[in-house]
Design a protein around this motif. Structure first.
Motif, short mmCIF file in Angstrom:
data_model
loop_
_atom_site.label_atom_id
_atom_site.label_comp_id
_atom_site.label_asym_id
_atom_site.label_seq_id
_atom_site.Cartn_x
_atom_site.Cartn_y
_atom_site.Cartn_z
N LEU A 1 -0.80 4.77 -8.49
CA LEU A 1 -0.17 5.94 -7.68
C LEU A 1 0.97 6.44 -8.12
N PHE A 2 1.80 5.59 -8.26
CA PHE A 2 3.20 6.14 -8.53
C PHE A 2 3.45 6.42 -10.03
N THR A 3 2.53 6.01 -10.97
CA THR A 3 2.94 6.42 -12.26
C THR A 3 1.81 7.34 -12.79
N GLU A 4 0.66 7.29 -12.58
CA GLU A 4 -0.42 8.27 -12.98
C GLU A 4 -0.66 9.33 -12.12
N ILE A 5 -0.99 9.14 -10.98
CA ILE A 5 -1.31 10.13 -9.95
C ILE A 5 -0.26 11.01 -9.62
N ALA A 6 1.01 10.23 -9.53
CA ALA A 6 2.26 11.18 -9.08
C ALA A 6 2.58 12.11 -10.13
N ALA B 1 -8.51 4.80 1.25
CA ALA B 1 -7.59 5.48 0.54
C ALA B 1 -7.14 4.40 -1.22
N THR B 2 -7.23 3.21 -0.58
CA THR B 2 -7.14 2.26 -1.92
C THR B 2 -8.55 2.48 -2.98
N SER B 3 -9.61 2.89 -2.28
CA SER B 3 -10.62 2.89 -3.20
C SER B 3 -10.51 4.52 -4.04
N LEU B 4 -10.16 5.40 -3.10
CA LEU B 4 -9.78 6.45 -3.71
C LEU B 4 -8.78 6.73 -4.85
N SER C 1 9.97 4.83 -0.61
CA SER C 1 8.72 5.34 -0.69
C SER C 1 7.55 4.39 -1.22
N ARG C 2 7.85 3.75 -2.11
CA ARG C 2 6.88 2.53 -2.49
C ARG C 2 6.77 1.67 -1.59
N ARG C 3 7.73 1.30 -0.79
CA ARG C 3 7.62 0.16 0.49
C ARG C 3 6.83 0.79 1.56
N ARG C 4 6.91 2.21 1.85
CA ARG C 4 6.25 2.80 2.81
C ARG C 4 4.58 2.88 2.55
N VAL C 5 4.29 3.17 1.14
CA VAL C 5 3.18 3.13 0.47
C VAL C 5 2.56 1.84 0.76
N MET C 6 3.35 0.60 0.43
CA MET C 6 2.77 -0.62 0.32
C MET C 6 2.39 -1.17 1.90
N ARG C 7 2.81 -0.49 2.89
CA ARG C 7 2.59 -0.80 4.21
C ARG C 7 0.86 -0.67 4.53
N VAL C 8 0.33 0.58 3.55
CA VAL C 8 -1.14 0.99 3.74
C VAL C 8 -1.89 0.48 2.68
N ILE C 9 -1.44 0.53 1.41
CA ILE C 9 -2.09 0.16 0.36
C ILE C 9 -1.58 -1.21 -0.03
N ARG C 10 -2.43 -2.28 0.07
CA ARG C 10 -1.99 -3.74 -0.05
C ARG C 10 -1.96 -4.12 -1.55
N ASP C 11 -2.89 -3.47 -2.30
CA ASP C 11 -2.90 -3.69 -3.68
C ASP C 11 -1.92 -3.09 -4.56
N LYS C 12 -1.30 -4.00 -5.31
CA LYS C 12 -0.19 -3.59 -6.21
C LYS C 12 -0.49 -2.91 -7.33
N PRO D 1 -5.59 13.66 5.16
CA PRO D 1 -4.04 13.84 5.52
C PRO D 1 -3.35 12.40 5.01
N LEU D 2 -3.78 11.38 5.25
CA LEU D 2 -3.38 9.96 4.69
C LEU D 2 -3.19 10.10 3.19
N ALA D 3 -4.38 10.34 2.74
CA ALA D 3 -4.17 10.17 1.33
C ALA D 3 -2.94 11.25 0.64
N GLU D 4 -3.05 12.48 1.15
CA GLU D 4 -1.99 13.28 0.76
C GLU D 4 -0.51 13.02 1.19
N ARG D 5 -0.46 12.35 2.40
CA ARG D 5 1.07 11.80 2.69
C ARG D 5 1.46 10.69 1.66
N LEU D 6 0.41 9.65 1.35
CA LEU D 6 0.80 8.69 0.18
C LEU D 6 1.00 9.56 -1.02
N ILE D 7 0.30 10.47 -1.52
CA ILE D 7 0.69 10.83 -2.76
C ILE D 7 2.10 11.86 -2.51
#
Length: 159
Positions: free
Chosen positions: A79-84, A25-28, A62-73, A46-52
């Motif tokens: 993800l939160f600025t561009e992709i969302a 997911a991090t690489s994606l 939501s940011r903290r829940r995503v940080m549980r999975v993706i450790r790279d700030k 499903p994991l990637a779509e849930r994170l988006i």
């Protein structure tokens, strides 16, 4: 402890599978697309779509829940600025899986999983807008017809 028999697993243990999916997911999100095996791509979607979806909400929880999975700030920030922002108009289906030729060494089924960056088709947006306009017009006409009916009855009784 014996390994559980229920459900397919990509790796030897559930913890290893979670870590593998988190890395994918991090690489994606970092690169926009990755090439992997078809079963891994199907488990990652499903994991990637849930994170988006969490990123589209944009709040601190939501940011903290995503940080549980993706450790790279930096990836979480992207993800939160561009992709969302790109996925704001889309109600789902943020990723696409495309099958490609099998891997040369072991002939494993390969696939590309990528983020859908195209805007939502204009036709769908126009159809939704038209449906909303007809609902509003129907609500406005209903009270007007109710007022017109008693006036018509009064006119008929006067004649």
């Amino acid at each position: 402890m014996p390994t559980p028999k229920k459900g397919p697993r990509l790796a030897s243990s559930p913890a290893h599978e979670r870590l593998m999916l988190a890395n994918m997911a991090t690489s994606l999100f970092k690169h926009g697309r990755i090439v992997t095996t078809l079963p891994k791509a199907k488990r990652l979607r499903p994991l990637a779509e849930r994170l988006i979806t969490f990123a589209k909400r944009g709040d601190l929880h939501s940011r903290r829940r995503v940080m549980r999975v993706i450790r790279d700030k930096s990836v979480v920030h992207k993800l939160f600025t561009e992709i969302a922002e790109q996925m704001e108009q889309r109600e789902g289906g943020y990723t696409r899986i495309v099958k490609i030729a099998p891997r040369k060494g072991d002939s494993a089924a390969q696939a590309i999983i990528e983020l859908v960056t195209e805007p939502v088709s204009a036709k769908q947006a126009v159809v939704k807008e038209a449906e909303a306009a007809t609902k509003v017009a129907a609500k406005e006409e209903a009270p007007a017809e109710a007022e017109a009916a008693p006036a018509a009855e009064e006119a008929a009784t006067e004649e």
